[in-house]
Design an enzyme around this catalytic site. Structure first.
Site, short mmCIF file in Angstrom:
data_model
loop_
_atom_site.label_atom_id
_atom_site.label_comp_id
_atom_site.label_asym_id
_atom_site.label_seq_id
_atom_site.Cartn_x
_atom_site.Cartn_y
_atom_site.Cartn_z
N ARG A 21 0.83 -1.21 0.00
CA ARG A 21 0.00 0.00 0.00
C ARG A 21 0.86 1.26 0.00
O ARG A 21 0.50 2.26 -0.62
CB ARG A 21 -0.95 -0.02 1.20
CG ARG A 21 -2.00 1.08 1.14
CD ARG A 21 -3.03 0.93 2.24
NE ARG A 21 -2.44 1.07 3.57
CZ ARG A 21 -3.08 0.86 4.70
NH1 ARG A 21 -4.36 0.47 4.69
NH2 ARG A 21 -2.48 1.01 5.86
N GLU B 15 -15.94 7.25 4.57
CA GLU B 15 -15.23 6.73 5.75
C GLU B 15 -14.96 7.84 6.75
O GLU B 15 -15.36 8.98 6.54
CB GLU B 15 -13.91 6.07 5.32
CG GLU B 15 -12.89 7.03 4.72
CD GLU B 15 -11.47 6.46 4.66
OE1 GLU B 15 -11.08 5.68 5.54
OE2 GLU B 15 -10.74 6.82 3.72
N LYS C 122 -2.40 6.94 1.31
CA LYS C 122 -2.17 7.29 2.71
C LYS C 122 -1.12 8.39 2.72
O LYS C 122 0.08 8.13 2.71
CB LYS C 122 -1.71 6.05 3.49
CG LYS C 122 -2.13 6.07 4.95
CD LYS C 122 -1.97 4.70 5.58
CE LYS C 122 -2.23 4.74 7.08
NZ LYS C 122 -3.66 4.86 7.41
C1 LIG Z 1 -4.80 4.18 7.67
C2 LIG Z 1 -6.20 4.53 7.37
C3 LIG Z 1 -7.26 3.64 7.58
C4 LIG Z 1 -7.09 2.30 8.25
O1 LIG Z 1 -6.29 1.42 7.54
P1 LIG Z 1 -5.68 0.14 8.26
O2 LIG Z 1 -4.83 -0.50 7.23
O3 LIG Z 1 -6.82 -0.73 8.65
O4 LIG Z 1 -4.94 0.63 9.45
C5 LIG Z 1 -8.52 4.03 7.19
N1 LIG Z 1 -8.76 5.24 6.64
C6 LIG Z 1 -7.77 6.13 6.46
C7 LIG Z 1 -8.09 7.45 5.87
C8 LIG Z 1 -6.46 5.81 6.81
O5 LIG Z 1 -5.48 6.70 6.61
#
Ligand SMILES: *Cc1c(COP(=O)(O)O)cnc(C)c1O
Length: 342
Positions: A85, A222, A186
């Site tokens: 990722r 989200e 991210k």
């Molecule tokens: C990191 C993140 C998540 C959660 O991802 P995980 O891999 O489950 O830790 C969800 N939403 C956003 C915006 C994130 O930055």
């Protein structure tokens, strides 16, 4: 800032703050190649004042944890998914890949070098790992950097919230990402955009704001740092399908765990009207695994209450227990998710 001492920590009261640990990992990228990485005890960075990241935001990051098992060993949960990722995020931000094998070696080296700081089994604490990459080239014009630094730091954290406590959430009037923007990456900019909505939500008494899809404002997207799920009255585990959300590894894992538990896992676009079919709801991400959503207040002031505003629902509890048991080594690792640090 003084380095933390493991002997001075109260493992049961760690909280979620930064502690400066003995070792981090660093590798620099120059002229098209990684120059060779290693552990460093220097936790401060020296950057030129015109460094790309400071003005134009070339940054990608990851978050994962090292867990202490009952027999005292240390293990990671699906770290190669974080590595992949990071590289997907890097593509969107015009940054180089950090090879998956090197990512795994770096994360393991940081855990081993700071092993005294992996909290004991049973405290709910974990060693949080933060791999990240920044563009460091001094630039005035808006162009991608050609110099980068990849680092991994570690810091011990407590259980995000003690036990599973439902919290009230509110629908955001802001967007955290644009329709064809960086919502799937991210990257720090998404978090910068979410600060004001999150702080306004907190001031109004909510745990966080839930974002709708930025194009039509019709579908659930989200939270600022966690994906959304619901459990329908007829036993579906539903989570939004959207191009502007971050593909959570916890989400992907819970889709599988839901199936293992006999629920029907479904990824689909989820409207506000669909919320009325949900018997339970939650936020999911590495930090807390699951945070139960007790209620969601929408733009009209209508409060959707899920299982209960004060008690966690039975399916949410089952999902949480099943996944956390794998992460700390209490349950069989049926899907090959666990990576020991030896
Ligand atoms: C990191 C993140 C998540 C959660 O991802 P995980 O891999 O489950 O830790 C969800 N939403 C956003 C915006 C994130 O930055």
């Amino acid at each position: 800032m003084a380095k933390a001492k493991a002997s001075e920590l109260d493992w049961n009261k760690l909280g979620f703050g930064y502690r400066d640990l003995p070792y981090s990992w660093q590798e620099e990228y120059y002229d098209g190649e990684w120059l060779g990485g290693g552990l460093t005890s220097e936790s401060n960075l020296v950057l030129n004042e015109a460094a790309q990241v400071l003005h134009y935001g070339q940054e990608v990051f990851e978050g994962l944890k090292a867990y202490r098992t009952k027999d005292g060993k240390v293990q990671l949960f699906r770290p190669e998914e974080n590595a992949k990722r990071l590289n997907d995020s890097a593509d969107r931000l015009m940054m180089p890949h950090y090879p998956v094998d090197k990512f795994l070696a770096a994360v393991k080296a940081v855990v081993k070098a700071n092993e005294d700081f992996v909290p004991p089994y049973g405290t709910g604490g974990t060693l949080y790992l933060r791999p990240y990459m920044i563009g460091t080239q001094p630039l005035v014009g808006v162009t991608p950097s050609e110099h980068f630094v990849f680092r991994v730091y570690a810091t011990p954290v407590g259980a995000y919230v003690k036990g599973l406590t439902p919290m009230p959430y509110v629908l955001s009037k802001y967007d955290r990402a644009a329709p064809a923007g960086t919502g799937r990456a991210k990257t720090s900019g998404n978090y910068a955009a979410s600060l004001l909505p999150e702080m306004e939500a907190k001031k109004a008494g909510y745990a966080d704001a839930l974002y709708l899809d930025p194009k039509e404002h019709k579908y659930v997207d989200e939270f600022s740092g966690a994906n959304f799920f619901g459990v329908t009255k007829d036993g579906q585990f539903v989570t939004p399908k959207s191009d502007s959300i971050l593909p959570s590894i916890t989400k992907r894992s819970l889709l599988q765990v839901a199936e293992d538990l006999g629920l029907n896992p479904v990824e689909k676009r989820l409207t506000l009207a669909d919320l009325d079919d949900l018997a339970e709801a939650g936020a999911m991400g590495t930090a807390a695994v699951i945070s139960p959503v007790g209620s969601l207040t929408d733009w009209d002031g209508k409060k959707h209450v899920f299982y209960s505003e004060t008690e966690v629902g039975p399916v949410t509890t089952k999902l949480y227990n099943a996944l956390f048991a794998v992460q700390v080594g209490d349950a069989e690792d049926k899907h090959g998710w666990v990576v020991p640090v030896d």
